[in-house]
Design a protein around this motif. Structure first.
Motif, mmCIF file in Angstrom:
data_model
loop_
_atom_site.group_PDB
_atom_site.id
_atom_site.type_symbol
_atom_site.label_atom_id
_atom_site.label_comp_id
_atom_site.label_asym_id
_atom_site.label_seq_id
_atom_site.Cartn_x
_atom_site.Cartn_y
_atom_site.Cartn_z
ATOM 1 N N GLU A 93 -0.784 4.519 -6.168
ATOM 2 C CA GLU A 93 -1.286 3.271 -5.599
ATOM 3 C C GLU A 93 -0.500 2.076 -6.123
ATOM 4 O O GLU A 93 -0.115 1.181 -5.353
ATOM 5 C CB GLU A 93 -2.765 3.121 -5.932
ATOM 6 N N TYR B 267 0.875 4.475 -0.456
ATOM 7 C CA TYR B 267 -0.474 4.660 0.058
ATOM 8 C C TYR B 267 -0.620 5.951 0.857
ATOM 9 O O TYR B 267 -1.732 6.466 1.015
ATOM 10 C CB TYR B 267 -0.881 3.461 0.898
ATOM 11 N N ARG C 73 -1.521 8.416 -1.781
ATOM 12 C CA ARG C 73 -2.879 8.129 -2.238
ATOM 13 C C ARG C 73 -3.908 8.751 -1.294
ATOM 14 O O ARG C 73 -4.840 9.435 -1.728
ATOM 15 C CB ARG C 73 -3.100 6.616 -2.317
#
Length: 418
Positions: free
Chosen positions: A364, A369, A372
Motif C-alpha cells: 500500500e 494497490y 493490496r
C-alpha cells in the motif's frame, strides 16, 4: 487431539509461513485476549435485585425461549457451561441489578458485599469481572431521565448509584487482580423534539463530574462512557450523544464506549477505532449485531465484525481495547447465544491476525494497490478454519459444531426443569 486436526493445522502453518506469519505465535497472542460476556443474555435482562420489574429505558427483549436463569446460582451455572465451550480465559460483565443478596437494598445503597458471591465465583473460575450501573427499569427513571433529570433530588439518587458502582468495580478489580471496566450508559432523552437541548447536557456533564470526583484506583477500575443515537422513547433527542461523550471522555480521561448498534444504520464503528485511539488511552467495544439499528442480535461473523477485528489488529490497538458483548436474544437457547457470539468474535480476531499485515502495508505504501487488493482477497480463502479447529482442541473446547450437542444435553438435563 485428533491427528487429522494436527495434520490440517501443520499444512495451514506452511501456507501462512510463506507470508511470514508464525501461527504458533498468533495463537499464543490470541489466548491472552479476554472477551467480556454480558450476564444479561442469560436471563433476558431481568436481574435479581427487584422482583417482577418491567424493562424500561428503551430496552426490550423479544422471544420466550424456555430455561432462562432465575437465580444468581442458575446464572453462574449457565455461564460456566457457556465458558466451557469457548476457548480462552475471559471476563463476565455484570449490571448492578444482578446483586446476589437477600437484603432489600435500593440502587443508591449498593455495596461491594452485595456482590461477594460473584467475586468468590470469579476467583474459582479464574475470571475477571466488569460492571455497569443500572440506570433504567426503576421508578426514578420512569420519565426517561436519570443523571440529566431536572429534579435535583432524582439526579442525586442516580449520582449516588453511579458512585456506589465505581466502588463495587474497584472491589472487583482489587479482589481479582485485573481491572474492572465500569461502563456508564443512561437512557435520558425525549420522544419528541425538545426546545432546549443544552440544559440537559449541562446537567449530565455536572452529574458525571460529581460521579467521577471520588478517587478510585485506576489499577482496579477503568471508567467508560457510552453514547446512543436514539432509543424507544427517545427517538428525537438523546442527551448522551456520541459527540457529547467523545468530548467528555477525551477531556476527562475516560474510555469511550462504542456500541455497534448505537449509530446511524449506515454508520459503522470499525472506521472510528483508529481515530478515537489516537487521542484516547483506552476504548471499550460493545460488540453486537444491529439488524435494524440497535436490535442487539447475536453476533455473527459478518463483514462489520471482521472489519472491527482487522482495525484492531492492523493498528496494533488490541492492548488498549476492552472487548465486551452486548446482545439479548430471548428467541433461542440463552447459552447457545453466548457461545455463538463469543466464538465468532474470537474467530474474527484470529482471521485478522492471520493476515499478512506487514506485507499489505508495504505494498500500500508503495502505491501497489493491485497487489493490496489481490492479497487481501486471496487471504479470505486461506485455511484459517484449520487453525481455529486446532486452537479449540488445544484449549480443551469442542471443535466446530460439536459444542451444540453439549448445549442440547444441558438444555434437556438442566434448563428444561426450570
Amino acid at each position: 487431539m485428533d491427528q487429522s486436526i494436527i495434520n490440517s493445522y501443520n499444512e495451514a502453518k506452511k501456507l501462512y509461513a510463506a507470508h511470514g506469519i508464525q501461527v504458533d505465535e498468533v495463537l499464543e497472542k490470541l489466548a491472552q485476549i479476554k472477551i467480556s460476556l454480558h450476564c444479561w443474555q442469560g436471563d433476558d435482562v431481568k436481574g435479581f435485585l427487584f422482583k417482577d420489574k418491567e424493562l424500561s429505558g428503551g430496552i426490550a427483549v423479544t422471544g420466550s425461549y424456555s430455561g432462562r436463569a432465575g437465580t444468581p446460582d442458575e446464572l453462574r451455572k449457565d455461564l460456566e457451561k457457556a465458558l466451557s465451550l469457548i476457548p480462552g480465559k475471559h471476563k463476565v460483565n455484570l449490571h448492578a441489578i444482578y446483586a446476589d443478596t437477600e437484603e432489600q437494598v435500593d440502587l443508591d445503597k449498593l455495596e461491594p458485599r452485595h456482590f461477594a458471591p460473584w467475586v468468590e465465583w470469579a476467583k474459582g473460575q479464574g475470571l475477571g469481572l466488569d460492571f455497569n450501573p443500572t440506570c433504567f427499569s426503576h421508578p426514578k427513571a420512569a420519565d426517561g431521565f436519570t443523571l440529566s433529570h431536572a429534579d435535583k433530588e432524582i439526579r442525586s439518587f442516580w449520582i449516588q448509584h453511579c458512585k456506589a458502582s465505581r466502588r463495587i468495580a474497584e472491589y472487583f478489580g482489587r479482589e481479582l487482580g485485573q481491572p474492572c471496566v465500569t461502563n456508564f450508559w443512561v437512557p435520558d432523552g425525549y420522544k419528541d423534539t425538545p426546545v432546549d437541548r443544552l440544559a440537559p447536557r449541562m446537567r449530565l456533564k455536572e452529574s458525571l463530574d460529581e460521579v467521577f470526583s471520588e478517587e478510585i484506583d485506576p489499577k482496579f477500575n477503568i471508567d467508560a462512557v457510552e453514547s446512543k443515537l436514539f432509543g424507544i422513547g427517545s427517538e428525537s433527542y438523546v442527551v448522551g450523544s456520541h459527540e457529547f461523550y467523545m468530548g467528555y471522555g477525551l477531556t476527562r480521561g475516560k474510555a469511550i464506549c462504542l456500541d455497534a448498534g448505537h449509530f446511524h444504520p449506515t454508520e459503522v464503528i470499525s472506521n472510528k477505532l483508529s481515530s478515537i485511539l489516537m487521542f484516547s488511552e483506552q476504548l471499550l467495544l460493545h460488540v453486537s449485531r444491529p439488524v435494524r439499528w440497535d436490535s442487539d442480535h447475536v453476533v455473527t461473523m459478518d463483514d462489520e465484525l471482521l472489519e472491527i477485528a482487522r482495525e484492531l489488529v492492523r493498528g496494533d490497538l488490541l492492548g488498549r481495547t476492552n472487548i465486551g458483548l452486548d446482545f439479548f436474544d430471548g428467541s433461542i437457547n440463552h447459552i447457545a447465544a453466548w457461545v455463538i457470539g463469543t466464538r465468532n468474535t474470537i474467530k474474527a480476531l484470529l482471521r485478522a491476525m492471520l493476515e499478512p499485515v506487514a506485507e499489505l502495508k508495504a505494498v500500500e505504501l508503495a502505491g501497489d494497490y493491485t497487489s493490496r487488493l489481490a492479497l487481501a482477497e486471496e487471504f479470505k480463502s486461506y485455511p484459517f478454519g484449520a487453525v481455529w479447529d486446532y486452537y479449540c482442541a488445544s484449549q480443551n473446547t469442542p471443535v466446530r459444531e460439536q459444542w451444540l450437542a453439549e448445549v442440547k444435553r444441558y438444555e434437556q438435563e438442566v434448563l428444561s426443569a426450570r
